[in-house]
Design an enzyme around this catalytic site. Structure first.
Site, mmCIF file in Angstrom:
data_model
loop_
_atom_site.group_PDB
_atom_site.id
_atom_site.type_symbol
_atom_site.label_atom_id
_atom_site.label_comp_id
_atom_site.label_asym_id
_atom_site.label_seq_id
_atom_site.Cartn_x
_atom_site.Cartn_y
_atom_site.Cartn_z
ATOM 1 N N ASP A 47 0.847 -1.195 0.000
ATOM 2 C CA ASP A 47 0.000 0.000 0.000
ATOM 3 C C ASP A 47 0.878 1.238 0.000
ATOM 4 O O ASP A 47 0.975 1.981 0.998
ATOM 5 C CB ASP A 47 -0.936 -0.023 1.213
ATOM 6 C CG ASP A 47 -1.956 -1.144 1.143
ATOM 7 O OD1 ASP A 47 -2.281 -1.576 0.011
ATOM 8 O OD2 ASP A 47 -2.422 -1.599 2.200
ATOM 9 N N LYS A 57 -11.765 -5.713 -5.234
ATOM 10 C CA LYS A 57 -13.133 -5.612 -4.694
ATOM 11 C C LYS A 57 -14.142 -5.320 -5.806
ATOM 12 O O LYS A 57 -14.913 -4.360 -5.748
ATOM 13 C CB LYS A 57 -13.205 -4.550 -3.601
ATOM 14 C CG LYS A 57 -12.299 -4.842 -2.407
ATOM 15 C CD LYS A 57 -12.462 -3.787 -1.336
ATOM 16 C CE LYS A 57 -11.555 -4.054 -0.138
ATOM 17 N NZ LYS A 57 -10.118 -3.831 -0.461
ATOM 18 N N ASP A 65 -20.123 -5.208 -10.102
ATOM 19 C CA ASP A 65 -20.715 -4.577 -11.275
ATOM 20 C C ASP A 65 -21.756 -5.542 -11.819
ATOM 21 O O ASP A 65 -22.048 -6.579 -11.202
ATOM 22 C CB ASP A 65 -19.637 -4.258 -12.316
ATOM 23 C CG ASP A 65 -19.948 -2.998 -13.120
ATOM 24 O OD1 ASP A 65 -21.082 -2.915 -13.650
ATOM 25 O OD2 ASP A 65 -19.073 -2.121 -13.216
ATOM 26 N N ILE A 66 -22.301 -5.230 -12.985
ATOM 27 C CA ILE A 66 -23.228 -6.165 -13.613
ATOM 28 C C ILE A 66 -22.480 -7.448 -13.976
ATOM 29 O O ILE A 66 -21.261 -7.459 -14.108
ATOM 30 C CB ILE A 66 -23.904 -5.545 -14.855
ATOM 31 C CG1 ILE A 66 -22.865 -5.230 -15.930
ATOM 32 C CG2 ILE A 66 -24.686 -4.292 -14.476
ATOM 33 C CD1 ILE A 66 -23.480 -4.811 -17.247
ATOM 34 N N ARG A 75 -2.423 -6.804 13.409
ATOM 35 C CA ARG A 75 -1.488 -5.913 14.086
ATOM 36 C C ARG A 75 -0.734 -6.692 15.165
ATOM 37 O O ARG A 75 -1.368 -7.271 16.052
ATOM 38 C CB ARG A 75 -2.238 -4.740 14.738
ATOM 39 C CG ARG A 75 -2.906 -3.783 13.744
ATOM 40 C CD ARG A 75 -1.879 -2.992 12.972
ATOM 41 N NE ARG A 75 -2.474 -1.994 12.108
ATOM 42 C CZ ARG A 75 -2.850 -2.205 10.848
ATOM 43 N NH1 ARG A 75 -2.681 -3.409 10.304
ATOM 44 N NH2 ARG A 75 -3.370 -1.234 10.122
#
Length: 242
Positions: free
Chosen positions: A25, A76, A79-80, A190
């Site tokens: 990230d 993630k 949609d259709i 964590r």
């Protein structure tokens, strides 16, 4: 037939543990490449999400695969049906190992059909670990996070998905629903004493595995560490003691 689920066996302790997924990230491919290099042999599995994907991370995914590493695309999708299916088909061609989509039944069924016969493990995202009960109420859900996670897990199982993404605190309940053969990938991991950041539902690596998780996603505790390789090694050794 169910979608592919990854090998859940525990590796030899002198090898990188594929149950540990390091989240890349970071804003740029150059930073991601530098982080991978600093981690070295302490991790073999890397997650690429929106931030990096929109900065050239899909090309990096191919490079990581070519180097023998594993790749988790955290996209993630939702949609259709046709759009989801066509997207999954192209992800299959990339040869990556994991792909997320939101655990809505129609989207999952379309994705499973599109990935049929491939080695791609499709993961249904249940409830984001940054969300708590108040957040779900605000979004219009008349359920607790655990109730919604259980519902989505059952729907993913019935759709033939390869695994589930959920908070570690829900892993035990999810495992009881989906059985032993599907992956459970838990973000929000964590180490003891680490800052929780924007995660609201977290566990330590040992707690998550004991609860039934098969793979752990770890980001800032590794990427922000002064020595990312040492941080990854400490987490790996904690995992391998179980």
């Amino acid at each position: 037939m169910p979608n592919a689920a990854l090998d859940l066996s525990v590796p030899a302790t002198d090898a990188a543990d594929p149950r540990l997924i390091v989240a890349l990230d970071v804003p740029t491919v150059a930073e991601a490449e530098a982080l991978v290099a600093r981690i070295g042999d302490e991790a073999v599995f890397f997650k690429i999400g929106y931030q990096l994907a929109f900065a050239g991370g899909l090309h990096l995914a191919r490079d990581l695969k070519a180097s023998g590493r594993k790749v988790f695309l955290d996209m993630k999708l939702l949609d259709i049906d046709n759009t989801v299916a066509r997207g999954v088909e192209n992800v299959v061609r990339m040869g990556v190992d994991m792909l997320t989509l939101h655990a809505y039944p129609k989207a999952m069924r379309a994705a499973v059909d599109a990935a049929q016969g491939s080695g791609l493990c499709l993961l249904g995202v249940t409830v984001l670990t940054s969300m708590d009960a108040d957040d779900l109420t605000e979004a219009g859900y008349a359920m607790t996070p655990e109730q919604l996670v259980k519902r989505r897990a059952a729907q993913a199982r019935d759709a033939g998905m390869g695994g589930i993404v959920c908070a570690a605190g829900e892993a035990s309940a999810v495992r009881a629903i989906i059985g032993p053969g599907m992956a459970i990938v838990t973000p929000g991991i964590r180490p003891a004493g680490a800052d929780h950041g924007d995660q609201k539902r977290v566990m330590t690596p040992a707690e998550a595995l004991a609860a039934g998780a098969s793979h752990l996603v770890v980001g800032r505790p590794i990427s922000s560490a002064a020595d990312p390789a040492a941080a990854a090694r400490a987490i790996r050794l904690e995992m391998e003691r179980l």
